[in-house]
Design an enzyme around this catalytic site. Structure first.
Site, short mmCIF file in Angstrom:
data_model
loop_
_atom_site.label_atom_id
_atom_site.label_comp_id
_atom_site.label_asym_id
_atom_site.label_seq_id
_atom_site.Cartn_x
_atom_site.Cartn_y
_atom_site.Cartn_z
N HIS A 79 32.41 -1.92 7.08
CA HIS A 79 31.08 -1.37 7.71
C HIS A 79 30.86 -0.24 7.12
O HIS A 79 29.47 0.21 7.41
CB HIS A 79 31.51 -1.25 9.38
CG HIS A 79 32.01 -2.48 10.10
ND1 HIS A 79 33.46 -2.54 10.07
CD2 HIS A 79 31.34 -3.64 10.06
CE1 HIS A 79 33.58 -3.70 10.62
NE2 HIS A 79 32.39 -4.53 10.66
N GLU A 131 28.87 0.83 11.38
CA GLU A 131 27.86 0.68 10.25
C GLU A 131 26.92 2.10 10.34
O GLU A 131 26.60 2.62 9.30
CB GLU A 131 27.11 -0.47 10.07
CG GLU A 131 26.48 -0.52 8.62
CD GLU A 131 25.66 -1.87 8.49
OE1 GLU A 131 24.59 -1.65 7.90
OE2 GLU A 131 26.05 -2.92 9.04
N THR A 169 22.68 -3.79 8.51
CA THR A 169 22.57 -5.22 8.05
C THR A 169 22.78 -6.39 8.86
O THR A 169 22.31 -7.06 8.46
CB THR A 169 23.66 -4.97 6.61
OG1 THR A 169 24.92 -5.16 7.41
CG2 THR A 169 23.58 -3.93 5.76
N CYS A 199 21.25 -8.31 5.78
CA CYS A 199 22.12 -9.22 4.87
C CYS A 199 21.65 -10.66 4.75
O CYS A 199 21.28 -11.18 5.90
CB CYS A 199 23.44 -8.87 4.90
SG CYS A 199 24.58 -10.20 5.64
N SER A 227 31.18 -7.98 17.52
CA SER A 227 30.85 -8.31 16.08
C SER A 227 29.28 -8.36 16.38
O SER A 227 28.75 -9.31 17.09
CB SER A 227 31.28 -9.72 15.65
OG SER A 227 30.50 -10.11 14.71
N SER A 228 28.47 -7.57 15.85
CA SER A 228 27.13 -7.31 16.02
C SER A 228 26.43 -8.73 15.58
O SER A 228 25.37 -9.22 16.38
CB SER A 228 26.23 -6.19 15.31
OG SER A 228 24.93 -6.33 15.54
#
Length: 322
Positions: A79, A131, A169, A199, A227-228
């Site tokens: 991240h 991140e 991302t 991403c 986990s986004s």
């Protein structure tokens, strides 16, 4: 009367992206090259199973550098981290290996470049996400966080003609575009990054879930709650027409009542999820009558990232000594 066919629509692409694959391999190769223990700052990727498996092999996960013994090896997660984290590692004489995803590194470069040109930078992302913390740390005097469309009203800038947006991302593509549209209403001269920050893997996984959602009674996403990109996949599925969406780490977490009356189940997994966890869910669903499997392909992914240079150098040196 015939019983309706029970089927699973399996999303592809799903699971590991190039950045996650590189990060996990970095820890595995570091353990082989330097021996255990290897320290990892934060979770290398946001997945319970992956972290647990690496712990069994000798990885020790810590929150901060100060928990790492002086002179030891530390790996920074996929991240990304702020520059101050590298300074702390130097001060403790740590061998630091940077497993930051190259796509996150690109956003860091953009942040530094726009800050050097004295822009106000609006970072679209979720407060507290690793991140976001890492990117903000590249130019803290220039960056302000915009946490979705509702955060736009709080934005203030010094010069409306020198403002640019960047993004985390792993966000929902649609929500990010909605946030940007709201920002442009407020700041018509807002500039966009030179290339899309979200991403490729996040976009591809969301795209295929959108394709299948309307046909699904239920969409199951394999992934962890922190986990986004996995959380976003569930939201995308419901927004795109699935009757219900659920996030699970493991197959045994699936509740039978979720499947009552369902004939079509959609299945995907976040970008930090190994494929064997998805196969466990396929077996679990097959045992409950969902034995027709159809894979839906939205995009081919061939991108591969090389391991961090510092690790490759040491692996080469170790191989030469054998």
């Amino acid at each position: 009367m015939t019983t309706p066919r029970k089927r699973v629509l399996l999303a592809k692409p799903r699971g590991y992206c190039a950045g996650v694959d590189r990060a996990v391999q970095t820890v595995e190769r570091a353990l082989e090259t330097y021996g255990a223990p290897i320290y990892v700052r934060k979770q290398i990727v946001h997945n319970k199973h992956v972290v647990s498996e690496l712990e069994k092999r000798g990885a020790i996960f810590v929150e901060e550098n100060e928990e790492v013994p002086e002179g030891a090896t530390v790996i920074f997660s996929a991240h990304g981290v702020a520059p101050v984290v590298y300074e702390e590692a130097k001060e403790r004489n740590l061998r630091a290996i940077d497993a930051t995803c190259p796509l996150v590194t690109k956003v860091h470069h953009e942040a530094r470049r726009f800050a050097a040109d004295d822009y106000d930078i609006l970072l679209i992302g979720h407060e507290g996400h690793e991140e976001v913390i890492g990117t903000s740390g590249e130019a803290p005097q220039h960056i302000q966080l915009v946490d979705g469309p509702d955060g736009v009203d709080k934005v203030t800038v010094r010069d409306p003609s020198k403002v640019v947006w960047l993004s985390q991302t792993t966000l929902s593509v649609d929500e990010t575009l909605e946030t940007v549209a709201r920002l442009k209403q407020k700041l018509p001269l807002l500039q966009s990054p030179p290339s899309d920050d979200i991403c490729y893997a996040t976009q591809n996984r969301q795209q295929v879930v959108k394709q299948i959602a309307a046909e699904c009674d239920v969409v199951i996403v394999v992934g962890s709650r922190n986990s986004s990109n996995s959380v976003r996949l569930v939201e995308v599925a419901v927004d795109a027409g699935a009757r219900a969406g659920y996030l699970v780490d493991f197959a045994h977490e699936i509740q039978d009542e979720w499947l009552e009356g369902a004939t079509t189940v959609g299945l995907s997994s976040g970008a930090s999820v190994p494929e064997d966890l998805v196969q466990d869910v396929i077996s679990h669903l097959a045992a409950r009558g969902f034995d027709q499997l159809e894979e839906i392909l939205a995009a081919e992914e061939r991108l591969v990232f090389s391991l961090p240079q510092e690790l490759k150098r040491d692996m080469k040196a170790a191989a030469a000594q054998r």
